[in-house]
Design an enzyme around this catalytic site. Structure first.
Site, PDB file in Angstrom:
ATOM      1  N   CYS A  85      57.339  36.538  52.626  1.00  0.00           N
ATOM      2  CA  CYS A  85      56.878  36.955  51.297  1.00  0.00           C
ATOM      3  C   CYS A  85      57.662  36.212  50.201  1.00  0.00           C
ATOM      4  O   CYS A  85      57.537  35.006  50.089  1.00  0.00           O
ATOM      5  CB  CYS A  85      56.986  38.474  51.171  1.00  0.00           C
ATOM      6  SG  CYS A  85      56.062  39.134  49.780  1.00  0.00           S
ATOM      7  N   HIS A 194      54.476  40.778  56.318  1.00  0.00           N
ATOM      8  CA  HIS A 194      55.831  41.252  56.626  1.00  0.00           C
ATOM      9  C   HIS A 194      55.998  41.684  58.080  1.00  0.00           C
ATOM     10  O   HIS A 194      55.858  42.870  58.392  1.00  0.00           O
ATOM     11  CB  HIS A 194      56.167  42.440  55.718  1.00  0.00           C
ATOM     12  CG  HIS A 194      56.410  42.062  54.304  1.00  0.00           C
ATOM     13  ND1 HIS A 194      57.668  41.851  53.788  1.00  0.00           N
ATOM     14  CD2 HIS A 194      55.552  41.859  53.285  1.00  0.00           C
ATOM     15  CE1 HIS A 194      57.583  41.533  52.508  1.00  0.00           C
ATOM     16  NE2 HIS A 194      56.303  41.531  52.164  1.00  0.00           N
ATOM     17  N   GLU A 196      58.669  42.136  59.647  1.00  0.00           N
ATOM     18  CA  GLU A 196      59.816  43.044  59.809  1.00  0.00           C
ATOM     19  C   GLU A 196      59.431  44.502  59.563  1.00  0.00           C
ATOM     20  O   GLU A 196      60.194  45.407  59.906  1.00  0.00           O
ATOM     21  CB  GLU A 196      60.963  42.614  58.879  1.00  0.00           C
ATOM     22  CG  GLU A 196      60.870  43.060  57.437  1.00  0.00           C
ATOM     23  CD  GLU A 196      59.886  42.253  56.599  1.00  0.00           C
ATOM     24  OE1 GLU A 196      59.025  41.551  57.168  1.00  0.00           O
ATOM     25  OE2 GLU A 196      59.970  42.348  55.356  1.00  0.00           O
TER      26      GLU A 196
END
Lengths: 223, 78
Positions: A85, A194, A196
C-alpha cells in the site's frame, strides 16, 4: 531470519506486518525512519499507512527518509523488499519499482476484501503460491491506481513482472488491472492490497496473505 | 531574494479524476461551456541569489513533481 519493518510518522500497518513476519517464523525487527541502520535484517517490509500525512504525494517524503537510503542500497545488493500500500507508493517514488500510484478513478476510498490472481510465482515474495492462484486479501486505499507509460507496461507484461492482478471489477482504475509488480530481479515486490491483514481467519477474510511472508523466509533460507 | 513559481500538472495521458469531478460539478452549479478541467499543484518558493536555475530544475524534477505522472514548469517572478 530477521525481517525488518519500517515505521515512518503516519505508518499504520507496521504492527500487523511484524505479526505476519512472526507467523511465518521470522523474527520481526522494528526499523525507525530516522535510523540509517538496518540492524542486520535479512529482508525489509515497507508497510502501509499515511507516511508524512501523504503530503506532496503519497510516499514522496518517506522516500527521502534516512532508512530508505539504506533500503535502496540493500535492495541493490539483492535484499528482498516488500512494499504494501503506502509502502508500494514509497518504493515507486524511490525508483525501486516502476510506475506510480494515483488517485482512484472513481475518487472513492476503497475498503473491501479483494480477490487477486498471483501471476508470478518466481519472486522472493510469491514462491509459495501456485501459478494463477486466486487469493482474498483486504484492499484499503484512496490512491491505488497503478499507472506507467505504455512502454513500461509493455515491458512489465512481456517480462512477467506483473505479480498480482485484480480479479473481477477493477477497484481503482489501475492500468491492466495491476495490483502489484516486481523489480527486474524479482527481489523487490510492491502491491496495494494488504496480505498482512489476511494471515489468520480469526482476524482477516482468509489466511491467503501468509504465503507472501513464508515465501520470503524460503528465499532467505535458500540463499 | 526572488520568488519562484513551480507549477506541476498531471501529464496529458494520465487520467485526472479530480479535474474530471470539478468539470462535472460546473454544469450542476449553472456554469456551462467549460469543456475540460485539469487539476495540478502550484508552489511558490522564496529563494536567495545562490539558487540557480539548474538547482531549481533539480528541485522540481526530483521532488516537487513525479516525472512518471507529472510535468513541471519553473518560472522566476520579477
Amino acid at each position: 531470519m530477521k525481517i525488518g519493518v519500517i515505521t515512518f510518522p503516519g505508518t499504520l500497518d507496521d504492527v500487523d506486518a511484524a505479526r505476519a513476519a512472526r507467523y511465518a517464523d521470522a523474527e520481526a525487527v522494528s526499523l525507525w525512519h530516522a535510523d540509517e541502520d538496518l540492524h542486520g535484517v535479512d529482508a525489509v517490509i515497507v508497510p502501509g499507512g499515511f507516511s508524512y500525512g501523504d503530503y506532496l504525494r503519497c510516499g514522496a517524503i518517506a522516500r527521502f527518509a534516512p532508512v530508505m537510503t539504506s533500503v535502496i542500497e540493500a535492495a541493490g545488493k539483492g535484499m528482498p523488499v516488500l512494499g504494501i500500500c503506502n509502502g508500494f507508493q514509497i518504493l515507486c517514488e524511490a525508483g525501486l519499482l516502476p510506475g506510480a500510484l494515483v488517485r482512484n478513478k472513481n475518487l472513492h476510498f476503497v475498503c473491501r476484501d479483494q480477490w487477486l490472481r498471483v501471476e508470478n510465482t518466481t519472486t522472493a515474495w510469491t514462491s509459495r503460491y501456485d501459478a494463477g492462484a486466486e487469493i482474498l486479501i483486504p484492499l484499503k486505499s484512496g490512491e491505488g491506481g497503478y499507472v506507467a507509460d505504455q512502454s513500461t507496461l509493455d515491458e512489465l507484461e512481456g517480462d512477467g513482472r506483473v505479480v498480482f492482478r485484480y480479479v473481477g471489477e477493477n477497484p481503482n482504475g489501475s492500468r491492466n488491472d495491476i495490483a502489484g509488480v516486481t523489480s527486474k530481479n524479482g527481489r523487490v515486490v510492491g502491491l496495494m492490497p494488504h496480505p498482512e491483514h489476511a494471515i489468520d481467519a480469526l482476524t482477516g477474510p482468509s489466511d491467503d496473505g501468509l504465503g507472501i511472508f513464508y515465501s520470503a523466509v524460503d528465499a532467505l533460507t535458500a540463499a | 531574494m526572488a520568488r519562484v513559481v513551480v507549477d506541476v500538472m498531471p501529464k496529458p495521458e494520465i487520467l485526472d479524476p479530480q479535474g474530471q469531478a470539478v468539470a462535472g460539478a460546473l454544469p450542476r452549479l449553472g456554469f456551462t461551456g467549460v469543456t475540460e478541467v485539469r487539476q495540478g499543484k502550484h508552489f511558490e518558493l522564496e529563494v536567495d541569489d545562490s539558487v540557480d536555475d539548474e538547482t531549481l530544475a533539480k528541485i522540481a524534477e526530483g521532488f516537487l513533481a513525479n516525472p512518471v505522472i507529472e510535468e513541471w514548469t519553473v518560472r522566476r517572478l520579477a
